[in-house]
Write a protein that holds these residues in place. Structure first.
Motif, PDB file in Angstrom:
ATOM      1  N   VAL A 200       0.807  -1.220   0.000  1.00 35.70           N
ATOM      2  CA  VAL A 200       0.000   0.000   0.000  1.00 35.70           C
ATOM      3  C   VAL A 200       0.841   1.272   0.000  1.00 35.70           C
ATOM      4  N   ILE A 201       0.189   2.370  -0.377  1.00 34.89           N
ATOM      5  CA  ILE A 201       0.727   3.702  -0.149  1.00 34.89           C
ATOM      6  C   ILE A 201      -0.193   4.366   0.860  1.00 34.89           C
ATOM      7  N   ASP A 202       0.395   4.701   1.998  1.00 35.29           N
ATOM      8  CA  ASP A 202      -0.355   5.336   3.080  1.00 35.29           C
ATOM      9  C   ASP A 202       0.003   6.812   3.066  1.00 35.29           C
ATOM     10  N   ILE A 203      -0.911   7.634   2.583  1.00 34.25           N
ATOM     11  CA  ILE A 203      -0.584   9.050   2.391  1.00 34.25           C
ATOM     12  C   ILE A 203      -0.526   9.821   3.711  1.00 34.25           C
ATOM     13  N   PHE A 204      -0.948   9.185   4.790  1.00 29.40           N
ATOM     14  CA  PHE A 204      -1.006   9.915   6.058  1.00 29.40           C
ATOM     15  C   PHE A 204       0.253   9.762   6.912  1.00 29.40           C
ATOM     16  N   GLN A 205       1.251   9.093   6.387  1.00 31.66           N
ATOM     17  CA  GLN A 205       2.494   8.960   7.152  1.00 31.66           C
ATOM     18  C   GLN A 205       3.287  10.267   7.086  1.00 31.66           C
ATOM     19  N   THR A 206       4.415  10.307   7.781  1.00 32.75           N
ATOM     20  CA  THR A 206       5.319  11.447   7.658  1.00 32.75           C
ATOM     21  C   THR A 206       5.866  11.481   6.233  1.00 32.75           C
ATOM     22  N   ASP A 207       6.338  12.644   5.808  1.00 33.00           N
ATOM     23  CA  ASP A 207       6.921  12.773   4.457  1.00 33.00           C
ATOM     24  C   ASP A 207       7.998  11.721   4.237  1.00 33.00           C
ATOM     25  N   LYS A 208       8.819  11.543   5.261  1.00 34.03           N
ATOM     26  CA  LYS A 208       9.959  10.649   5.116  1.00 34.03           C
ATOM     27  C   LYS A 208       9.500   9.207   4.853  1.00 34.03           C
ATOM     28  N   LEU A 241      -3.077   8.363 -12.307  1.00 37.20           N
ATOM     29  CA  LEU A 241      -4.385   8.478 -11.651  1.00 37.20           C
ATOM     30  C   LEU A 241      -4.542   9.834 -10.953  1.00 37.20           C
ATOM     31  N   LEU A 242      -3.408  10.477 -10.694  1.00 36.45           N
ATOM     32  CA  LEU A 242      -3.455  11.695  -9.892  1.00 36.45           C
ATOM     33  C   LEU A 242      -3.087  12.960 -10.659  1.00 36.45           C
ATOM     34  N   ALA A 243      -2.309  12.786 -11.746  1.00 38.15           N
ATOM     35  CA  ALA A 243      -1.749  13.948 -12.437  1.00 38.15           C
ATOM     36  C   ALA A 243      -2.745  14.557 -13.421  1.00 38.15           C
ATOM     37  N   SER A 244      -2.481  15.798 -13.830  1.00 42.10           N
ATOM     38  CA  SER A 244      -3.294  16.453 -14.861  1.00 42.10           C
ATOM     39  C   SER A 244      -2.859  15.920 -16.231  1.00 42.10           C
ATOM     40  N   ASP A 245      -3.664  16.201 -17.257  1.00 44.54           N
ATOM     41  CA  ASP A 245      -3.330  15.713 -18.603  1.00 44.54           C
ATOM     42  C   ASP A 245      -1.960  16.198 -19.047  1.00 44.54           C
ATOM     43  N   SER A 246      -1.661  17.471 -18.768  1.00 43.13           N
ATOM     44  CA  SER A 246      -0.372  17.989 -19.242  1.00 43.13           C
ATOM     45  C   SER A 246       0.785  17.365 -18.464  1.00 43.13           C
ATOM     46  N   GLU A 247       0.581  17.129 -17.184  1.00 43.92           N
ATOM     47  CA  GLU A 247       1.639  16.463 -16.396  1.00 43.92           C
ATOM     48  C   GLU A 247       1.861  15.031 -16.910  1.00 43.92           C
ATOM     49  N   ILE A 248       0.774  14.380 -17.282  1.00 41.75           N
ATOM     50  CA  ILE A 248       0.907  13.008 -17.789  1.00 41.75           C
ATOM     51  C   ILE A 248       1.680  13.015 -19.113  1.00 41.75           C
ATOM     52  N   ALA A 249       1.311  13.949 -19.986  1.00 43.54           N
ATOM     53  CA  ALA A 249       1.990  14.043 -21.286  1.00 43.54           C
ATOM     54  C   ALA A 249       3.487  14.301 -21.091  1.00 43.54           C
ATOM     55  N   GLN A 250       3.808  15.199 -20.173  1.00 44.55           N
ATOM     56  CA  GLN A 250       5.212  15.529 -19.885  1.00 44.55           C
ATOM     57  C   GLN A 250       5.946  14.297 -19.342  1.00 44.55           C
ATOM     58  N   MET A 251       5.271  13.562 -18.463  1.00 44.45           N
ATOM     59  CA  MET A 251       5.898  12.389 -17.857  1.00 44.45           C
ATOM     60  C   MET A 251       6.160  11.320 -18.922  1.00 44.45           C
ATOM     61  N   LYS A 252       5.237  11.148 -19.851  1.00 45.35           N
ATOM     62  CA  LYS A 252       5.443  10.172 -20.932  1.00 45.35           C
ATOM     63  C   LYS A 252       6.680  10.563 -21.737  1.00 45.35           C
ATOM     64  N   ILE A 273       1.821  13.640  -4.824  1.00 44.36           N
ATOM     65  CA  ILE A 273       0.947  13.196  -3.728  1.00 44.36           C
ATOM     66  C   ILE A 273       0.954  14.231  -2.601  1.00 44.36           C
ATOM     67  N   CYS A 274       2.152  14.724  -2.274  1.00 46.64           N
ATOM     68  CA  CYS A 274       2.240  15.735  -1.201  1.00 46.64           C
ATOM     69  C   CYS A 274       1.432  16.975  -1.564  1.00 46.64           C
ATOM     70  N   ASN A 275       1.560  17.439  -2.825  1.00 44.56           N
ATOM     71  CA  ASN A 275       0.832  18.649  -3.224  1.00 44.56           C
ATOM     72  C   ASN A 275      -0.659  18.406  -3.286  1.00 44.56           C
ATOM     73  N   ARG A 281      -4.030  15.786   4.256  1.00 45.05           N
ATOM     74  CA  ARG A 281      -3.058  15.252   5.224  1.00 45.05           C
ATOM     75  C   ARG A 281      -3.057  16.103   6.486  1.00 45.05           C
ATOM     76  N   LYS A 282      -3.165  17.415   6.298  1.00 48.85           N
ATOM     77  CA  LYS A 282      -3.208  18.306   7.464  1.00 48.85           C
ATOM     78  C   LYS A 282      -4.467  18.049   8.280  1.00 48.85           C
ATOM     79  N   ARG A 283      -5.585  17.931   7.575  1.00 51.72           N
ATOM     80  CA  ARG A 283      -6.850  17.729   8.297  1.00 51.72           C
ATOM     81  C   ARG A 283      -6.857  16.388   9.030  1.00 51.72           C
ATOM     82  N   TYR A 284      -6.290  15.366   8.377  1.00 50.73           N
ATOM     83  CA  TYR A 284      -6.220  14.039   9.026  1.00 50.73           C
ATOM     84  C   TYR A 284      -5.423  14.144  10.322  1.00 50.73           C
ATOM     85  N   ALA A 285      -4.261  14.813  10.240  1.00 53.74           N
ATOM     86  CA  ALA A 285      -3.416  14.956  11.431  1.00 53.74           C
ATOM     87  C   ALA A 285      -4.165  15.736  12.508  1.00 53.74           C
TER      88      ALA A 285
END
Ligand code: ADP
Ligand code: TRP
Length: 322
Positions: A200-208, A241-252, A273-275, A281-285
């Motif tokens: 899994v990816i647990d987005i609520f952990q510390t950044d590290k 699943l998370l990026a915008s169309d332009s970010e996806i195109a750039q990543m490809k 994910i952080c952005n 994440r703040k609200r969860y904490a």
């Protein structure tokens, strides 16, 4: 106006797959003014598995905090803990008395474990009757669930009809709804993300810790300079699943051009994910540091839920002769 109801078991901290596949779509549905929605934490079902009080309570808070962090509105959704409306256990008993043993034996929740009967408690065996009570107690019309839960919905319809046949009409007969359009989120190993697979990816952990988990995504050994295939890359599968169309195109383009390593791609995923989830994440904490606010939110919902539950239970008691 349809009444939509669903329960989520509190078996751990929700991961990215739960969030994208279940939580965000359910919150969207609850914001549709055409719907009236009931959403509860199935903490009594969790007891069939978890016998550690601290763990049970911690999981319930983590689950509730996730829903609240992602914007569940307690004014337009009846949000509560199953265990706070204990009328459900009374209805569950009544339903059990109308449902044949031989039918319960066919439930997957039990059958999957029936080769190790010493591990099966009575609660696990009657699990579908508690689930039927969860639904019938609230006159719910539509039950959004994963495919694996459809059999339980069928049993709910079945037991309701059996009660009707013996004592007359009481319940609303619900319909299950499988959300086909929901995305399937793959884990760090490319398989379906799942608590039980440790991917899994647990987005609520510390950044590290989050960065470490993302860096552990399995990728092939193509050299840094060489062009890479985005279509089979586990990191890209989550990124898109998370990026915008332009970010996806750039990543490809980055993958195809070469000189861009998997480490870079994973770093980009981490930053995305952080952005993207910084507010959540703040609200969860915040909620996890202010558990009394979670308690208050759930109590507010339990009061509303109890009004419906008591009205339905009154109908039931009368019909069965109490
Ligand atoms: P897990 O497999 O981690 O134990 P659950 O079975 O508790 O997850 O699932 C809770 C909800 O999250 C269900 O509605 C399920 O459909 C959804 N879900 C779980 N894993 C994923 C995934 N990898 N992608 C999309 N949705 C998922
Ligand atoms: N059994 C469901 C699951 O494991 C959770 C659940 C309990 C539920 N009661 C419910 C779902 C009532 C929908 C309606 O996912």
């Amino acid at each position: 106006m349809a009444r939509i109801l669903t329960g989520v078991q509190s078996t751990g901290t929700p991961h990215l797959g739960n969030i994208l596949g279940a939580i965000i779509p359910a919150i969207k549905m609850s914001n549709d003014p055409e719907n009236e929605s009931y959403l509860f934490i199935a903490d009594m079902h969790s007891l069939t598995q978890i016998k550690d009080a601290d763990k049970l309570s911690q999981n319930t808070y983590a689950t509730a905090a996730t829903w609240l962090a992602f914007g569940l509105n307690i004014e337009n959704t009846v949000f509560y803990k199953q265990s706070s409306v204990s009328q459900v256990t009374e209805l569950s008993w009544y339903l059990s008395c109308f449902f044949p043993f031989s039918r319960l034996e066919l439930a997957h929740s039990f059958k999957d474990k029936s080769d190790r009967l010493e591990d099966v408690n009575g609660g696990l065996f009657t699990y579908p009757m508690l689930m039927a009570a969860d639904i019938l107690l609230y006159d719910a019309n539509i039950i959004p669930v994963g495919k694996d839960q459809l059999q339980h919905i069928e049993m709910t319809r079945d037991v309701a009809s059996r009660v009707h046949a013996k004592v007359g009409e009481i319940f609303v007969i619900p319909e299950g709804k499988v959300q086909k359009e929901n995305m399937l989120v793959s884990g760090t190993d490319g398989q379906k993300m799942s608590k039980s697979k440790g991917n899994v990816i647990d987005i609520f952990q510390t950044d590290k810790a989050l960065r470490k988990q993302i860096m552990s995504i399995q990728t092939d050994s193509t050299a840094l300079e060489a062009p890479k295939k985005w279509s089979t890359c586990n990191s890209f599968a989550i990124y898109k699943l998370l990026a915008s169309d332009s970010e996806i195109a750039q990543m490809k383009q980055n993958y195809e051009a070469g000189g861009y390593g998997y480490g870079h791609a994973k770093q980009a995923l981490f930053e995305l994910i952080c952005n993207k989830f910084s507010e959540q994440r703040k609200r969860y904490a915040y909620y996890m540091n202010n558990l009394e606010e979670i308690d208050q939110a759930l109590e507010f919902g339990a009061k509303k839920a109890a009004l419906t539950a008591n009205a339905v239970l009154k109908r039931v008691r009368k019909k069965i002769g109490y």
